[in-house]
Scaffold this active site. Structure first.
Site, PDB file in Angstrom:
ATOM      1  N   GLU A  52       0.850  -1.193   0.000  1.00  0.00           N
ATOM      2  CA  GLU A  52       0.000   0.000   0.000  1.00  0.00           C
ATOM      3  C   GLU A  52       0.882   1.238   0.000  1.00  0.00           C
ATOM      4  O   GLU A  52       1.997   1.218   0.526  1.00  0.00           O
ATOM      5  CB  GLU A  52      -0.903   0.016   1.236  1.00  0.00           C
ATOM      6  CG  GLU A  52      -2.083  -0.899   1.106  1.00  0.00           C
ATOM      7  CD  GLU A  52      -3.049  -0.746   2.270  1.00  0.00           C
ATOM      8  OE1 GLU A  52      -2.852   0.160   3.117  1.00  0.00           O
ATOM      9  OE2 GLU A  52      -4.002  -1.548   2.333  1.00  0.00           O
TER      10      GLU A  52
ATOM     11  N   ARG B 178      -5.931   7.948 -24.020  1.00  0.00           N
ATOM     12  CA  ARG B 178      -6.390   7.340 -25.276  1.00  0.00           C
ATOM     13  C   ARG B 178      -7.721   6.618 -25.113  1.00  0.00           C
ATOM     14  O   ARG B 178      -8.328   6.234 -26.086  1.00  0.00           O
ATOM     15  CB  ARG B 178      -5.306   6.391 -25.824  1.00  0.00           C
ATOM     16  CG  ARG B 178      -4.134   7.173 -26.400  1.00  0.00           C
ATOM     17  CD  ARG B 178      -3.079   6.275 -26.954  1.00  0.00           C
ATOM     18  NE  ARG B 178      -2.378   5.537 -25.905  1.00  0.00           N
ATOM     19  CZ  ARG B 178      -1.469   4.607 -26.139  1.00  0.00           C
ATOM     20  NH1 ARG B 178      -1.156   4.292 -27.372  1.00  0.00           N
ATOM     21  NH2 ARG B 178      -0.866   4.003 -25.150  1.00  0.00           N
ATOM     22  N   GLN B 179      -8.162   6.468 -23.854  1.00  0.00           N
ATOM     23  CA  GLN B 179      -9.496   5.876 -23.632  1.00  0.00           C
ATOM     24  C   GLN B 179     -10.518   7.002 -23.533  1.00  0.00           C
ATOM     25  O   GLN B 179     -11.206   7.162 -22.538  1.00  0.00           O
ATOM     26  CB  GLN B 179      -9.481   5.026 -22.371  1.00  0.00           C
ATOM     27  CG  GLN B 179      -8.571   3.816 -22.483  1.00  0.00           C
ATOM     28  CD  GLN B 179      -8.721   2.868 -21.309  1.00  0.00           C
ATOM     29  OE1 GLN B 179      -9.800   2.693 -20.752  1.00  0.00           O
ATOM     30  NE2 GLN B 179      -7.625   2.240 -20.922  1.00  0.00           N
TER      31      GLN B 179
ATOM     32  N   HIS C 143      -3.960  13.838 -25.347  1.00  0.00           N
ATOM     33  CA  HIS C 143      -4.141  13.042 -26.568  1.00  0.00           C
ATOM     34  C   HIS C 143      -5.204  13.653 -27.489  1.00  0.00           C
ATOM     35  O   HIS C 143      -5.053  13.693 -28.704  1.00  0.00           O
ATOM     36  CB  HIS C 143      -4.500  11.604 -26.208  1.00  0.00           C
ATOM     37  CG  HIS C 143      -4.837  10.775 -27.392  1.00  0.00           C
ATOM     38  ND1 HIS C 143      -3.956  10.570 -28.426  1.00  0.00           N
ATOM     39  CD2 HIS C 143      -5.984  10.125 -27.733  1.00  0.00           C
ATOM     40  CE1 HIS C 143      -4.533   9.818 -29.342  1.00  0.00           C
ATOM     41  NE2 HIS C 143      -5.757   9.541 -28.944  1.00  0.00           N
TER      42      HIS C 143
ATOM     43  N   ASP D  52      -1.277   9.254 -38.389  1.00  0.00           N
ATOM     44  CA  ASP D  52      -2.689   8.864 -38.414  1.00  0.00           C
ATOM     45  C   ASP D  52      -3.532  10.133 -38.441  1.00  0.00           C
ATOM     46  O   ASP D  52      -2.999  11.246 -38.281  1.00  0.00           O
ATOM     47  CB  ASP D  52      -3.057   7.932 -37.245  1.00  0.00           C
ATOM     48  CG  ASP D  52      -2.810   8.530 -35.879  1.00  0.00           C
ATOM     49  OD1 ASP D  52      -2.757   9.772 -35.767  1.00  0.00           O
ATOM     50  OD2 ASP D  52      -2.676   7.765 -34.912  1.00  0.00           O
TER      51      ASP D  52
ATOM     52  N   LYS E 229      -4.542   5.193 -40.989  1.00  0.00           N
ATOM     53  CA  LYS E 229      -4.199   4.033 -40.160  1.00  0.00           C
ATOM     54  C   LYS E 229      -5.451   3.434 -39.538  1.00  0.00           C
ATOM     55  O   LYS E 229      -6.349   4.160 -39.137  1.00  0.00           O
ATOM     56  CB  LYS E 229      -3.250   4.518 -39.048  1.00  0.00           C
ATOM     57  CG  LYS E 229      -3.007   3.546 -37.911  1.00  0.00           C
ATOM     58  CD  LYS E 229      -2.235   4.204 -36.760  1.00  0.00           C
ATOM     59  CE  LYS E 229      -3.124   4.489 -35.574  1.00  0.00           C
ATOM     60  NZ  LYS E 229      -2.407   5.018 -34.397  1.00  0.00           N
TER      61      LYS E 229
ATOM     62  N   ARG F  32      -6.365   0.762 -36.343  1.00  0.00           N
ATOM     63  CA  ARG F  32      -5.746   0.017 -35.235  1.00  0.00           C
ATOM     64  C   ARG F  32      -6.389  -1.353 -35.129  1.00  0.00           C
ATOM     65  O   ARG F  32      -7.615  -1.486 -35.088  1.00  0.00           O
ATOM     66  CB  ARG F  32      -5.898   0.798 -33.927  1.00  0.00           C
ATOM     67  CG  ARG F  32      -5.150   0.142 -32.773  1.00  0.00           C
ATOM     68  CD  ARG F  32      -5.000   1.052 -31.576  1.00  0.00           C
ATOM     69  NE  ARG F  32      -3.923   2.018 -31.698  1.00  0.00           N
ATOM     70  CZ  ARG F  32      -2.632   1.737 -31.627  1.00  0.00           C
ATOM     71  NH1 ARG F  32      -2.239   0.486 -31.453  1.00  0.00           N
ATOM     72  NH2 ARG F  32      -1.726   2.674 -31.722  1.00  0.00           N
TER      73      ARG F  32
ATOM     74  N   ASP G 123       3.713  13.240 -33.791  1.00  0.00           N
ATOM     75  CA  ASP G 123       2.584  12.600 -33.109  1.00  0.00           C
ATOM     76  C   ASP G 123       2.576  13.082 -31.669  1.00  0.00           C
ATOM     77  O   ASP G 123       3.550  13.703 -31.204  1.00  0.00           O
ATOM     78  CB  ASP G 123       2.725  11.070 -33.175  1.00  0.00           C
ATOM     79  CG  ASP G 123       1.374  10.365 -33.131  1.00  0.00           C
ATOM     80  OD1 ASP G 123       0.365  11.018 -32.802  1.00  0.00           O
ATOM     81  OD2 ASP G 123       1.331   9.149 -33.418  1.00  0.00           O
TER      82      ASP G 123
ATOM     83  N   THR H  64       4.059   1.687 -28.446  1.00  0.00           N
ATOM     84  CA  THR H  64       4.750   0.469 -28.906  1.00  0.00           C
ATOM     85  C   THR H  64       5.590   0.736 -30.151  1.00  0.00           C
ATOM     86  O   THR H  64       6.358  -0.121 -30.584  1.00  0.00           O
ATOM     87  CB  THR H  64       3.723  -0.630 -29.278  1.00  0.00           C
ATOM     88  OG1 THR H  64       2.951  -0.164 -30.397  1.00  0.00           O
ATOM     89  CG2 THR H  64       2.803  -0.953 -28.126  1.00  0.00           C
TER      90      THR H  64
END
Ligand code: R5P
Length: 313
Positions: A41, A98-99, A131, A170, A193, A195, A219, A224
């Site tokens: 913790e 990115r979410q 992002h 992209d 692009k 994904r 970018d 990755t």
């Protein structure tokens, strides 16, 4: 109410950047303890007087993102409970960005959840090259989306030539490429692009003139390296000069990203220090520092009168 004294704290994600920002401001980092208890913790203790002060916590939520986020939240909670007038999170790299939407049923909107979680203890957020600017709308709290693009463009300026072309790898990066293009007076091309997974992408085409030109790929982040590797392959197939420059704000370079990029004729990579330097092996990486940008943001944000915002514990 007058201007409150600031107190700047560093989480464990990027203490070097926090120290550089403190030095830029002519101050010292506030004392705090951030450790793990034997059971893992997190243990946080603000060891500085923060009552009636304007507290800033510098913590990119870079990998391990969930742990860094919780560390930031515990530090903010501690500052609030110790009487800080206001807590501002300086998050040079905002994890989970990115979410920002659901691509499939059953997925969460991670960026929104993180924003809502932050707001439970944090009064204002300053991030760098989010992002997507849409993330600003996830916060009700005042949010500064600082841009490192002018710094990166300035660092690129000496290396551009008449045959250079800015390439967005992209569609999401087209705005970034246009911003660079305005500053460097260069044409823009972009790659289409799709994904396929977290580490696989497919190129569907290249729009714009790249034949016989030297590409500068821009970018917001390299994770990755799949996006850039696919883009470079497509550009080579289209007859570009086999000499790539890459500029991105956030260099995560996870897994074998460095090796993936090293398979291509990359002559320079510009990254900022929004997160700690990644493992980049033999890649020709140059780091553009954000300390000035962040110090200036703190100066501006602390210039107004700090009004306490009650938090319902
Ligand atoms: C995607 O929308 C981002 O702008 C980056 O292009 C992407 O996240 C980079 O990820 P990777 O390096 O894993 O392809």
């Amino acid at each position: 109410m007058g201007r409150a004294r600031i107190a700047l704290f560093a989480g464990r994600a990027h203490p070097d950047l926090a120290a550089a920002v403190a030095s830029e401001l002519g101050t010292e980092l506030g004392k705090c303890l951030v450790e793990n208890f034997p059971d893992d913790e997190l243990q946080v203790e603000i060891q500085e007087e923060v009552e009636n002060r304007d507290a800033f916590i510098l913590q990119p939520t870079s990998p391990p993102s969930a742990g860094r986020l919780l560390e930031l939240m515990l530090m903010a909670d501690a500052c609030k409970r110790a009487g800080a007038l206001r807590v501002t999170a300086l998050v040079p790299y905002f994890g989970y960005a990115r979410q920002d939407r659901r691509t499939r049923p059953g997925e969460p909107v991670g960026a929104r959840l993180v924003a809502e979680l932050m707001e439970t203890r944090i009064d204002r957020i300053a991030a760098v090259d989010l992002h997507t600017p849409a993330i600003e709308g996830f916060f009700r709290a005042p949010t500064e989306n600082l841009s490192a693009i002018p710094l990166l463009a300035e660092a690129l300026r000496h290396d551009v030539s008449r045959s250079s072309v800015l390439v967005a790898p992209d569609l999401g990066a087209v705005k970034i490429a246009r911003h660079h293009a305005e500053l460097l007076d260069l044409p823009v091309a972009h790659v289409h692009k799709s994904r396929l997974s977290g580490s696989e992408v497919r190129v569907r085409g290249v729009a714009g003139s790249v034949e016989g030109r030297s590409p500068i790929l821009v970018d917001d982040m390299i994770s990755t390296g799949a996006t850039l590797a696919s883009a470079m392959k497509a550009l080579l197939d289209k007859g570009c000069v086999p000499e790539f420059t890459i500029a991105a704000t956030h260099g995560l370079l996870v897994g074998d990203a460095a090796r993936r990029l090293a398979d291509f004729p990359v002559t320079r990579i510009l990254l900022t220090d929004s997160l700690p330097p990644p493992q980049f092996g033999t890649l020709p990486v140059r780091i553009v520092g954000l300390k000035g940008l962040l110090a200036e943001a703190i100066r501006k944000l602390s210039s107004g009168a700090a009004q306490p915002r009650p938090v319902a514990f």
